[in-house]
Design a protein around this motif. Sequence first.
Motif, PDB file in Angstrom:
ATOM      1  N   LEU A  11     -94.673 -36.067  14.159  1.00 38.35           N
ATOM      2  CA  LEU A  11     -93.214 -35.959  14.282  1.00 38.35           C
ATOM      3  C   LEU A  11     -92.638 -35.373  12.989  1.00 38.35           C
ATOM      4  O   LEU A  11     -91.946 -36.054  12.239  1.00 38.35           O
ATOM      5  N   PRO A  12     -92.916 -34.086  12.725  1.00 34.48           N
ATOM      6  CA  PRO A  12     -92.481 -33.482  11.469  1.00 34.48           C
ATOM      7  C   PRO A  12     -90.963 -33.350  11.354  1.00 34.48           C
ATOM      8  O   PRO A  12     -90.435 -33.247  10.257  1.00 34.48           O
ATOM      9  N   LEU A  40     -89.261 -49.892   8.057  1.00 41.70           N
ATOM     10  CA  LEU A  40     -87.879 -49.422   7.880  1.00 41.70           C
ATOM     11  C   LEU A  40     -87.875 -47.910   7.696  1.00 41.70           C
ATOM     12  O   LEU A  40     -88.637 -47.389   6.885  1.00 41.70           O
ATOM     13  N   GLY A  41     -87.061 -47.225   8.456  1.00 47.67           N
ATOM     14  CA  GLY A  41     -86.909 -45.783   8.291  1.00 47.67           C
ATOM     15  C   GLY A  41     -88.010 -44.940   8.914  1.00 47.67           C
ATOM     16  O   GLY A  41     -88.059 -43.731   8.720  1.00 47.67           O
ATOM     17  N   TRP A 111     -88.627 -53.631  16.132  1.00 45.93           N
ATOM     18  CA  TRP A 111     -89.142 -54.878  15.558  1.00 45.93           C
ATOM     19  C   TRP A 111     -89.567 -55.865  16.649  1.00 45.93           C
ATOM     20  O   TRP A 111     -89.177 -57.039  16.645  1.00 45.93           O
TER      21      TRP A 111
HETATM   22  N1  LIG Z   1     -89.175 -37.236  13.195  1.00 45.51           N
HETATM   23  C1  LIG Z   1     -88.274 -37.249  12.198  1.00 45.51           C
HETATM   24  N2  LIG Z   1     -88.176 -36.207  11.331  1.00 45.51           N
HETATM   25  C2  LIG Z   1     -87.262 -36.223  10.337  1.00 45.51           C
HETATM   26  N3  LIG Z   1     -86.398 -37.226  10.094  1.00 45.51           N
HETATM   27  C3  LIG Z   1     -86.451 -38.288  10.905  1.00 45.51           C
HETATM   28  C4  LIG Z   1     -87.385 -38.364  11.975  1.00 45.51           C
HETATM   29  N4  LIG Z   1     -87.213 -39.561  12.607  1.00 45.51           N
HETATM   30  C5  LIG Z   1     -86.231 -40.182  11.951  1.00 45.51           C
HETATM   31  N5  LIG Z   1     -85.755 -39.434  10.926  1.00 45.51           N
HETATM   32  C6  LIG Z   1     -84.694 -39.807   9.982  1.00 45.51           C
HETATM   33  O1  LIG Z   1     -85.120 -40.899   9.184  1.00 45.51           O
HETATM   34  C7  LIG Z   1     -84.065 -41.803   8.961  1.00 45.51           C
HETATM   35  C8  LIG Z   1     -84.451 -43.203   9.427  1.00 45.51           C
HETATM   36  O2  LIG Z   1     -84.754 -43.124  10.816  1.00 45.51           O
HETATM   37  P1  LIG Z   1     -84.466 -44.320  11.826  1.00 45.51           P
HETATM   38  O3  LIG Z   1     -83.102 -44.860  11.637  1.00 45.51           O
HETATM   39  O4  LIG Z   1     -84.832 -43.828  13.167  1.00 45.51           O
HETATM   40  O5  LIG Z   1     -85.504 -45.415  11.310  1.00 45.51           O
HETATM   41  P2  LIG Z   1     -85.875 -46.835  11.943  1.00 45.51           P
HETATM   42  O6  LIG Z   1     -87.328 -46.851  12.166  1.00 45.51           O
HETATM   43  O7  LIG Z   1     -85.009 -47.104  13.106  1.00 45.51           O
HETATM   44  O8  LIG Z   1     -85.513 -47.829  10.748  1.00 45.51           O
HETATM   45  P3  LIG Z   1     -85.023 -49.365  10.814  1.00 45.51           P
HETATM   46  O9  LIG Z   1     -86.256 -50.221  10.816  1.00 45.51           O
HETATM   47  O10 LIG Z   1     -84.239 -49.512   9.537  1.00 45.51           O
HETATM   48  O11 LIG Z   1     -84.196 -49.562  12.032  1.00 45.51           O
HETATM   49  C9  LIG Z   1     -82.846 -41.231   9.682  1.00 45.51           C
HETATM   50  O12 LIG Z   1     -82.061 -40.544   8.754  1.00 45.51           O
HETATM   51  C10 LIG Z   1     -83.455 -40.290  10.696  1.00 45.51           C
HETATM   52  O13 LIG Z   1     -82.601 -39.224  11.026  1.00 45.51           O
END
Ligand SMILES: Nc1ncnc2c1ncn2[C@@H]1O[C@H](COP(=O)(O)OP(=O)(O)OP(=O)(O)O)[C@@H](O)[C@H]1O
Length: 154
Positions: A11-12, A40-41, A111
């Motif tokens: 997922l680049p 996270l993230g 989660w």
């Molecule tokens: N495949 C991707 N390529 C580039 N950026 C991404 C990608 N997936 C997510 N992001 C970016 O990374 C950041 C964090 O993503 P996201 O909020 O989906 O994380 P999360 O896993 O839901 O984290 P959390 O555990 O805090 O809920 C966001 O700014 C999002 O736009």
Amino acid sequence: MTTGDAFHVPLPDLAATERLAARLAPLLRRGDLLALEGDLGAGKTAFARALLRVLGVTGEVPSPTFTLLQSYETATFPVHHFDLYRLKIEIELDELGWHEALADGVTIVEWPTRAAGFLPEDRLELHFAMDDAATRHCAVKPKGAWQGRWENAR
Ligand SMILES: Nc1ncnc2c1ncn2[C@@H]1O[C@H](COP(=O)(O)OP(=O)(O)OP(=O)(O)O)[C@@H](O)[C@H]1O
Ligand SMILES: [Mg+2]
């Protein structure tokens, strides 16, 4: 690429996340649960948002970080998007309407390990992660009846 029972998807960028969502959406039906694992993230909410878009949701898709649950109507079934990071005790799941949600529509859970004792055996696990180069990827791990469904769909 397939390693063991996992199917790995790079997922680049967000477009790749959107392609994965577009691929999964046609497989979904009422009663399904998608378990979005990862730090996270790692990209869980981005995937949930992409999936809801594919399913035709046009409005805001906020992260359920504080509400723990956001629900949506789609043409075919309701979608319930949980983020259990802040879940304190599993009993709260009852108050959130966890059981009703699972029966009623498609459930997406960030989660999910917070509700480990309450996950159906048949579920599609999506493990999101970032490697050293900060490139994201997802390991798709179908469990129970999802194994056959995933094989048939590939
Ligand atoms: N495949 C991707 N390529 C580039 N950026 C991404 C990608 N997936 C997510 N992001 C970016 O990374 C950041 C964090 O993503 P996201 O909020 O989906 O994380 P999360 O896993 O839901 O984290 P959390 O555990 O805090 O809920 C966001 O700014 C999002 O736009
Ligand atoms: Mg999130």
